[in-house]
Motif scaffolding. Sequence first.
Motif, PDB file in Angstrom:
ATOM      1  N   ASN A 130       1.224  -0.920   0.333  1.00 45.52           N
ATOM      2  CA  ASN A 130       0.464  -0.059   0.169  1.00 45.52           C
ATOM      3  C   ASN A 130       1.130   0.920   0.016  1.00 45.52           C
ATOM      4  N   SER A 131       1.284   2.172  -0.558  1.00 40.14           N
ATOM      5  CA  SER A 131       1.489   2.988  -1.395  1.00 40.14           C
ATOM      6  C   SER A 131       1.766   4.649  -0.088  1.00 40.14           C
ATOM      7  N   MET A 132       0.340   4.407   0.369  1.00 43.41           N
ATOM      8  CA  MET A 132       0.169   5.231   1.459  1.00 43.41           C
ATOM      9  C   MET A 132       0.797   4.726   3.265  1.00 43.41           C
ATOM     10  N   VAL A 133       1.215   3.380   3.405  1.00 45.81           N
ATOM     11  CA  VAL A 133       1.571   3.106   4.632  1.00 45.81           C
ATOM     12  C   VAL A 133       3.316   2.675   4.200  1.00 45.81           C
ATOM     13  N   ALA A 134       3.029   1.864   2.841  1.00 44.11           N
ATOM     14  CA  ALA A 134       5.143   2.603   2.455  1.00 44.11           C
ATOM     15  C   ALA A 134       5.194   3.411   3.051  1.00 44.11           C
ATOM     16  N   PHE A 135       4.837   5.184   2.623  1.00 44.22           N
ATOM     17  CA  PHE A 135       4.712   6.250   2.432  1.00 44.22           C
ATOM     18  C   PHE A 135       4.857   6.614   3.713  1.00 44.22           C
ATOM     19  N   ALA A 136       4.509   6.924   4.873  1.00 40.99           N
ATOM     20  CA  ALA A 136       4.645   7.349   6.525  1.00 40.99           C
ATOM     21  C   ALA A 136       5.556   5.766   6.679  1.00 40.99           C
ATOM     22  N   VAL A 137       5.850   4.792   6.670  1.00 45.21           N
ATOM     23  CA  VAL A 137       6.669   3.971   7.158  1.00 45.21           C
ATOM     24  C   VAL A 137       8.273   4.450   6.737  1.00 45.21           C
ATOM     25  N   GLU A 138       8.823   4.837   5.641  1.00 47.12           N
ATOM     26  CA  GLU A 138       9.632   5.422   4.974  1.00 47.12           C
ATOM     27  C   GLU A 138       9.684   6.635   5.157  1.00 47.12           C
ATOM     28  N   PHE A 139       9.201   7.359   5.644  1.00 45.67           N
ATOM     29  CA  PHE A 139       9.120   9.103   6.469  1.00 45.67           C
ATOM     30  C   PHE A 139       8.849   8.904   7.896  1.00 45.67           C
ATOM     31  N   GLY A 140       8.872   7.361   8.520  1.00 46.66           N
ATOM     32  CA  GLY A 140       8.408   7.598   9.753  1.00 46.66           C
ATOM     33  C   GLY A 140       9.386   8.075  10.484  1.00 46.66           C
ATOM     34  N   TRP A 141      10.912   8.050   9.770  1.00 48.79           N
ATOM     35  CA  TRP A 141      12.391   8.534  10.832  1.00 48.79           C
ATOM     36  C   TRP A 141      12.245   9.934  11.074  1.00 48.79           C
ATOM     37  N   SER A 142      12.051  11.191  10.298  1.00 49.64           N
ATOM     38  CA  SER A 142      10.875  11.811  10.824  1.00 49.64           C
ATOM     39  C   SER A 142      10.136  12.657  11.672  1.00 49.64           C
ATOM     40  N   GLY A 143       9.512  11.206  12.871  1.00 46.87           N
ATOM     41  CA  GLY A 143       8.775  12.035  13.654  1.00 46.87           C
ATOM     42  C   GLY A 143       9.682  11.728  14.969  1.00 46.87           C
ATOM     43  N   VAL A 144      11.108  11.875  14.975  1.00 43.89           N
ATOM     44  CA  VAL A 144      12.018  12.384  15.679  1.00 43.89           C
ATOM     45  C   VAL A 144      12.239  13.699  15.879  1.00 43.89           C
ATOM     46  N   ASP A 145      11.911  14.403  14.321  1.00 48.99           N
ATOM     47  CA  ASP A 145      12.270  15.596  13.988  1.00 48.99           C
ATOM     48  C   ASP A 145      11.387  16.546  14.545  1.00 48.99           C
ATOM     49  N   LEU A 146      10.404  16.176  14.470  1.00 53.32           N
ATOM     50  CA  LEU A 146       9.169  16.524  15.191  1.00 53.32           C
ATOM     51  C   LEU A 146       8.991  17.217  16.881  1.00 53.32           C
ATOM     52  N   PHE A 147       9.413  15.565  17.104  1.00 53.92           N
ATOM     53  CA  PHE A 147       9.932  15.474  18.712  1.00 53.92           C
ATOM     54  C   PHE A 147      11.121  16.687  19.096  1.00 53.92           C
ATOM     55  N   PHE A 148      11.677  17.319  18.006  1.00 55.60           N
ATOM     56  CA  PHE A 148      12.948  18.620  18.362  1.00 55.60           C
ATOM     57  C   PHE A 148      12.339  19.052  18.133  1.00 55.60           C
ATOM     58  N   LEU A 149      11.279  19.620  17.208  1.00 54.52           N
ATOM     59  CA  LEU A 149      10.422  20.676  17.322  1.00 54.52           C
ATOM     60  C   LEU A 149      10.072  21.181  18.638  1.00 54.52           C
ATOM     61  N   LEU A 150       9.286  20.200  18.203  1.00 57.34           N
ATOM     62  CA  LEU A 150       7.463  20.205  19.485  1.00 57.34           C
ATOM     63  C   LEU A 150       8.592  20.791  20.985  1.00 57.34           C
ATOM     64  N   SER A 151       9.787  20.100  21.751  1.00 58.64           N
ATOM     65  CA  SER A 151      10.931  20.357  22.133  1.00 58.64           C
ATOM     66  C   SER A 151      11.061  21.783  22.423  1.00 58.64           C
ATOM     67  N   SER A 152      11.629  22.105  21.396  1.00 60.85           N
ATOM     68  CA  SER A 152      12.198  23.539  21.388  1.00 60.85           C
ATOM     69  C   SER A 152      10.736  24.016  21.602  1.00 60.85           C
ATOM     70  N   PHE A 153       9.860  24.382  20.762  1.00 65.99           N
ATOM     71  CA  PHE A 153       9.486  25.422  20.604  1.00 65.99           C
ATOM     72  C   PHE A 153       8.409  25.567  22.084  1.00 65.99           C
ATOM     73  N   LEU A 154       8.030  24.248  22.830  1.00 58.88           N
ATOM     74  CA  LEU A 154       7.788  24.474  24.713  1.00 58.88           C
ATOM     75  C   LEU A 154       8.822  24.720  25.513  1.00 58.88           C
ATOM     76  N   PHE A 155       9.549  24.545  25.079  1.00 66.97           N
ATOM     77  CA  PHE A 155      10.806  25.482  25.930  1.00 66.97           C
ATOM     78  C   PHE A 155      10.587  26.686  26.035  1.00 66.97           C
ATOM     79  N   PHE A 156      10.646  27.349  24.808  1.00 66.98           N
ATOM     80  CA  PHE A 156      11.119  28.602  24.017  1.00 66.98           C
ATOM     81  C   PHE A 156       9.179  29.409  25.338  1.00 66.98           C
ATOM     82  N   ALA A 157       8.179  28.833  24.959  1.00 69.26           N
ATOM     83  CA  ALA A 157       7.064  29.478  25.614  1.00 69.26           C
ATOM     84  C   ALA A 157       7.678  28.922  27.115  1.00 69.26           C
TER      85      ALA A 157
END
Length: 377
Positions: free
Chosen positions: A38-65
């Motif tokens: 399934n192309s949509m599932v494959a897309f999510a799996v291939e870009f699953g590593w980007s979840g850590v970047d979302l964590f990084f962005l959320l952390s820096s935003f929340l620390f600034f706030a």
Amino acid sequence: MTHPVDTGPRLYFPALDGLRFLAFLLVFARHTLGPQDNSMVAFAVEFGWSGVDLFFLLSSFLFFAMLSAENDKNGQINFRFFYLRRILRIIPLYFLYIAIVWSIGYAYGTPGNTIWSLLAYLTFTINLLWGWTSERWSFFMGNHLWTIAYEEQIYLVLPFIIAAIIGTKGRLKIALAALLVAACISAWLRWYITSHGLMVSENTVYMTPFLRAETVIAGIICGMAWASDIYKRVPSWVYGIVTLLIIVSLWLYTREYGFSQFNHRNGLIVYPILALLFSALLLYCLSEESYLARILALGPIAYLGKISYGLYIWHFFIARWIPPRVAKYFELDVTYGLMFVIGLVLTILVAAASYHLYERRFIRLKDRFTFVRNRPA
């Protein structure tokens, strides 16, 4: 020692807890799902590593706030209390997990379970050793913990960067220009290292903070936009459209040309794209008019975001070690889908128990060093 007592309203963003859970799901899919038709599932799996970047962005935003709110309240940032809060939140569960999985791996004689690898994890240098040597330093079920070391290294400088930005006394253009220059320097260093054959391993860029600083910098910029209310000048639906357009564009492009140009190890433009994507997503979720924010702020989803640190720490062992044994015991066909479901359910149960029986003790202690209350424990 005088401890702060804050009886004011909480600075809490329930939708961002839901966004944390979404970040975890991306990583979880990456670690548990194999090749997909399934192309949509494959897309999510291939870009699953980007979840850590979302964590990084959320952390820096929340620390600034949080730190900007602390500065508004006290006229300064207490760096010592900042690091005490981080120690009490990160260290107890991190060390507990290492003690458990390293002992199991050592008992089984797993390759990589050496005293040196243990020291690398305990000193939060695993990402640099892994990225800048030809050795694979990870030990049994510890592959994912490099991100904790990565974040700890960011914490060494992040509060001082935030304090410097606050010290510009409202001159946001100066701070923004400095941050954009820093992002450009990071991108240039990444280009120089990859184009001149200086990558020691395939993870050199991926595991080095200053070579992929865009998402952390983007989180700070989002924090500046939130603190000044500038982000409200743009209708919330615009952020939603930008988010959707980037996701659809990535999906269409990768369907046509594959994922190689957006690989996390060698992509020269992937990190700026992710910074823009996750910034738009975060700002969209800050709006009360956002339908996505309303969904992410729902009690069960926000709760899963609240325990997301435990979900992340435990998932690699729980989801990859236990489900195959459960399937074998009940004589079930071992499929990626089944492993995903069993692993996710078990990880949530373990993370919830870990949070309520262990982590919350340290979170309550952490609150003694908190000037601005955030999420209730």
